[in-house]
Write an enzyme that holds these catalytic residues in place. Structure first.
Site, mmCIF file in Angstrom:
data_model
loop_
_atom_site.group_PDB
_atom_site.id
_atom_site.type_symbol
_atom_site.label_atom_id
_atom_site.label_comp_id
_atom_site.label_asym_id
_atom_site.label_seq_id
_atom_site.Cartn_x
_atom_site.Cartn_y
_atom_site.Cartn_z
ATOM 1 N N THR A 8 -0.512 13.553 -7.128
ATOM 2 C CA THR A 8 -0.654 13.556 -8.586
ATOM 3 C C THR A 8 -1.877 12.739 -8.946
ATOM 4 O O THR A 8 -2.202 11.769 -8.245
ATOM 5 C CB THR A 8 0.594 12.994 -9.289
ATOM 6 N N ASN A 10 -2.211 11.678 -12.200
ATOM 7 C CA ASN A 10 -1.838 10.997 -13.432
ATOM 8 C C ASN A 10 -1.409 9.568 -13.060
ATOM 9 O O ASN A 10 -0.405 9.358 -12.373
ATOM 10 C CB ASN A 10 -0.688 11.789 -14.085
ATOM 11 N N HIS A 12 -0.060 7.144 -14.634
ATOM 12 C CA HIS A 12 1.279 6.714 -15.072
ATOM 13 C C HIS A 12 2.354 7.267 -14.144
ATOM 14 O O HIS A 12 3.293 6.566 -13.768
ATOM 15 C CB HIS A 12 1.554 7.189 -16.494
ATOM 16 N N ASP A 69 5.540 17.814 -10.746
ATOM 17 C CA ASP A 69 5.158 18.542 -11.948
ATOM 18 C C ASP A 69 6.309 18.389 -12.942
ATOM 19 O O ASP A 69 7.470 18.588 -12.588
ATOM 20 C CB ASP A 69 4.855 20.013 -11.672
ATOM 21 N N PHE A 149 3.834 6.797 -21.522
ATOM 22 C CA PHE A 149 2.721 7.727 -21.706
ATOM 23 C C PHE A 149 3.267 9.051 -22.236
ATOM 24 O O PHE A 149 4.486 9.173 -22.465
ATOM 25 C CB PHE A 149 1.972 7.940 -20.378
ATOM 26 N N LYS A 173 13.148 2.542 -18.353
ATOM 27 C CA LYS A 173 12.900 3.986 -18.338
ATOM 28 C C LYS A 173 13.176 4.553 -16.952
ATOM 29 O O LYS A 173 13.867 5.563 -16.803
ATOM 30 C CB LYS A 173 11.447 4.296 -18.759
ATOM 31 N N ARG A 179 12.069 11.590 -13.576
ATOM 32 C CA ARG A 179 11.258 11.400 -12.367
ATOM 33 C C ARG A 179 12.044 10.643 -11.293
ATOM 34 O O ARG A 179 12.056 11.024 -10.127
ATOM 35 C CB ARG A 179 9.971 10.651 -12.745
HETATM 36 P P1 ITT Z 1 -0.775 15.740 -12.185
HETATM 37 O O1 ITT Z 1 -0.767 17.244 -12.301
HETATM 38 O O2 ITT Z 1 -1.990 15.217 -11.562
HETATM 39 O O3 ITT Z 1 0.480 15.242 -11.530
HETATM 40 P P2 ITT Z 1 -0.508 15.833 -15.091
HETATM 41 O O4 ITT Z 1 -0.644 14.814 -16.172
HETATM 42 O O5 ITT Z 1 -1.342 17.087 -15.188
HETATM 43 O O6 ITT Z 1 -0.755 15.117 -13.681
HETATM 44 P P3 ITT Z 1 1.815 17.484 -15.385
HETATM 45 O O7 ITT Z 1 1.045 18.733 -15.152
HETATM 46 O O8 ITT Z 1 3.142 17.346 -14.708
HETATM 47 O O9 ITT Z 1 1.000 16.180 -14.990
HETATM 48 O O10 ITT Z 1 1.920 17.331 -16.960
HETATM 49 C C1 ITT Z 1 3.029 16.926 -17.553
HETATM 50 C C2 ITT Z 1 2.750 16.369 -18.929
HETATM 51 O O11 ITT Z 1 4.054 16.133 -19.470
HETATM 52 C C3 ITT Z 1 2.034 14.998 -18.913
HETATM 53 O O12 ITT Z 1 0.683 15.101 -19.162
HETATM 54 C C4 ITT Z 1 2.756 14.277 -20.050
HETATM 55 O O13 ITT Z 1 2.165 14.607 -21.278
HETATM 56 C C5 ITT Z 1 4.153 14.875 -20.013
HETATM 57 N N1 ITT Z 1 5.060 14.026 -19.209
HETATM 58 C C6 ITT Z 1 5.428 14.195 -17.906
HETATM 59 N N2 ITT Z 1 6.247 13.214 -17.519
HETATM 60 C C7 ITT Z 1 6.413 12.410 -18.594
HETATM 61 C C8 ITT Z 1 7.120 11.226 -18.814
HETATM 62 O O14 ITT Z 1 7.820 10.634 -17.856
HETATM 63 N N3 ITT Z 1 7.055 10.668 -20.021
HETATM 64 C C9 ITT Z 1 6.332 11.245 -21.009
HETATM 65 N N4 ITT Z 1 5.622 12.352 -20.882
HETATM 66 C C10 ITT Z 1 5.650 12.947 -19.682
#
Ligand code: ITT
Length: 190
Positions: A8, A10, A12, A69, A149, A173, A179
């Site tokens: 990932t 991201n 956060h 995801d 986030f 959380k 998650r």
């Molecule tokens: P990676 O693909 O690199 O893992 P990403 O941000 O693109 O990162 P996703 O495709 O899974 O991740 O996108 C999911 C979106 O959903 C993310 O950008 C957040 O806006 C939201 N999201 C996912 N998990 C969350 C959480 O625990 N709390 C709040 N929002 C969340």
């Protein structure tokens, strides 16, 4: 030490995943593994995207890889934004714009039920295994809180005390999140 790669990008999500990894597991990021571009994510389901990301990293470096995801699924919106949660309000992937659009789309809605869902894909020499974690809740009327986030400021888990995820300390959380539930399912399957 079991060495794995967290597929990932991201920050956060990485922090939350790292905080619930079992003892004795050392997690590198895709960047540590030498990946500089975006991981592929062109599927139309969380399962497809998680699989793509984990498989891409396994094929690249043959180190067991765990991809997350996730998406927010709102009942009255037929599961939207779902797999498109990151870019709900457009390709800029702005958390603030995504939250504002979702609140605007729910103005006047009495049914505010939603769920967060995480799919983890675990890629190893044996192939791909999928694990899921879900948390049910409600979409708040306004943004509340500073932690977290994405949609955390507008998601109130049903198992909590009325606070949004963003009003909880990170460890609060993580104790009930989609998650960490998915990570527990993965650990059980190891
Ligand atoms: P990676 O693909 O690199 O893992 P990403 O941000 O693109 O990162 P996703 O495709 O899974 O991740 O996108 C999911 C979106 O959903 C993310 O950008 C957040 O806006 C939201 N999201 C996912 N998990 C969350 C959480 O625990 N709390 C709040 N929002 C969340």
């Amino acid at each position: 030490m079991n060495k794995i790669i967290l597929a990932t990008q991201n920050a956060h999500k990485l922090e939350e995943l790292r905080s619930v990894l079992p003892e004795g597991w050392e997690a590198q990021t895709a960047f540590d593994a030498g990946i500089r571009g975006e991981l592929p994510e062109t599927g139309s389901t969380l399962e497809e995207n998680a699989t793509q990301k984990a498989k891409f990293l396994w094929d690249y470096c043959e180190i067991s890889s765990l991809a997350d995801d996730s998406g927010l699924e709102v009942s009255v919106l037929d599961g939207a934004p779902g797999v498109y949660s990151a870019m709900y309000a457009g390709p800029e992937r702005s958390d603030q714009a995504n939250r504002s659009l979702l609140l605007a789309n729910l103005v006047g809605a009495t049914d505010r039920a939603a769920r967060f869902r995480t799919v983890l894909a675990w890629a190893t020499a044996e192939g791909i295994q999928l694990y899921e974690g879900v948390v049910y809740g409600q979409i708040a009327l306004d943004e509340r809180g500073e932690y977290g986030f994405g949609y955390d400021r507008i998601f109130i888990p049903n198992d909590g005390d009325g606070r949004t995820f963003a009003e909880m300390l990170p460890e609060e959380k993580v104790a009930m999140s989609h998650r960490s539930r998915a990570v527990r399912a993965w650990i059980t399957g190891l």
